[in-house]
Design an enzyme around this catalytic site. Sequence first.
Site, short mmCIF file in Angstrom:
data_model
loop_
_atom_site.label_atom_id
_atom_site.label_comp_id
_atom_site.label_asym_id
_atom_site.label_seq_id
_atom_site.Cartn_x
_atom_site.Cartn_y
_atom_site.Cartn_z
N TYR A 17 0.74 -1.12 0.02
CA TYR A 17 -0.05 -0.12 -0.10
C TYR A 17 0.85 1.27 -0.14
O TYR A 17 1.85 1.31 0.76
CB TYR A 17 -1.07 0.07 1.32
CG TYR A 17 -1.79 1.21 1.38
CD1 TYR A 17 -2.96 1.31 0.78
CD2 TYR A 17 -1.31 2.49 1.79
CE1 TYR A 17 -3.68 2.46 0.86
CE2 TYR A 17 -1.84 3.59 1.96
CZ TYR A 17 -3.18 3.64 1.46
OH TYR A 17 -4.02 4.84 1.31
N GLU A 37 -3.19 7.63 -4.34
CA GLU A 37 -2.98 6.51 -3.66
C GLU A 37 -2.72 5.16 -4.82
O GLU A 37 -3.42 5.07 -5.59
CB GLU A 37 -4.31 5.83 -2.84
CG GLU A 37 -4.32 4.83 -2.22
CD GLU A 37 -5.65 4.66 -1.48
OE1 GLU A 37 -5.93 4.82 -0.20
OE2 GLU A 37 -6.75 4.30 -2.16
#
Length: 314
Positions: free
Chosen positions: A110, A198
């Site tokens: 992530y 992101e």
Amino acid sequence: MKLLEYESKQLFRAHRIPGPRSGGVITKMAQMPAALKRAGKAPWVIKAQVLAGGRGKAGGIKRALTPAEARSAAQSILGMTLVTHQTHGQGVKVREVLVEGGAKIEREFYLSVVMDRKAAGPTIIASAEGGMEIERLAAEKPEAILRQPVDPSLGLPDYAARRIGFQLGVPAQHLGEFCHIVKSLVRLFLGHDCSLVEVNPLALTPKGFVALDGKVVTDDNALFRHPELAKRKDAELSALEREAKRADLSYIALDGSIGCMVNGAGLAMGTMDTIALAGGRPANFLDVGGAANEERVTKAFQIILKDAKVKAVL
Ligand code: ADP
Ligand code: MG
């Protein structure tokens, strides 16, 4: 302004962040053969393009090994109403799907850059345990998520990028690539006046790192500096949000049952907090504006009352 996955990935490409081979976005089945051709050899992945995460778990992402499978995947996704944990109890209609090459995932990381109000600047958030369970990870194992503030006037120095890679356990032979990706994300964030960039997951594959998903949110107050974004239509505001925008009302639909009619954004936020504190859930944010007149208040009431979830208005 929230960008769709494929738009985010266009920005990634412009910053040389590697992604899967793209077949492009299609809205009709007739466009599928050309899209598959552009995406290269099977396997392929067919992905609903909506402004909400959690698509994988909601059935909006499908793998396909043959053109027939790709067709049936797209057929089931196009036109479906996707309800994910991010759609506030409502569904969003899928009008376009992205066709892309399927990556062979070894590990999922992530990685994001987000505006951290407490630190008054951008912060990198990263984890070696990316993928579809990131929200659960944040709740149950926050120590698995690392944070690195970024000085917006300096960007991210090499040593800081390397340190993130070390801390995540990125294999040495991929550290260079990883640093390039983190630094590029920071550059994209600063260059486009973002509030969020992101990548989840950033996948490690036999061919190296690949950004499999992308999400970019830019600051509307800086839109005048980005005419190419300003031109883009607001793809997926809800019907009510669009109606509110036309009436110049600041309205955001939420998933609760108590409609809020408030003038002033600060008071609107305070009212939502108060409702939550008392155990209720607001159905919307609404700033009807300081100079509200009878006409604006009427319009605002009409919009609030069109929301079927609303049981009462405060
Ligand atoms: P969402 O976050 O909305 O669920 P993602 O784009 O992250 O959507 O896709 C969900 C999952 O599907 C990813 O975590 C990844 O495991 C898998 N996936 C997505 N795109 C690809 C791709 N091109 N190749 C292989 N797997 C993919
Ligand atoms: Mg994702």
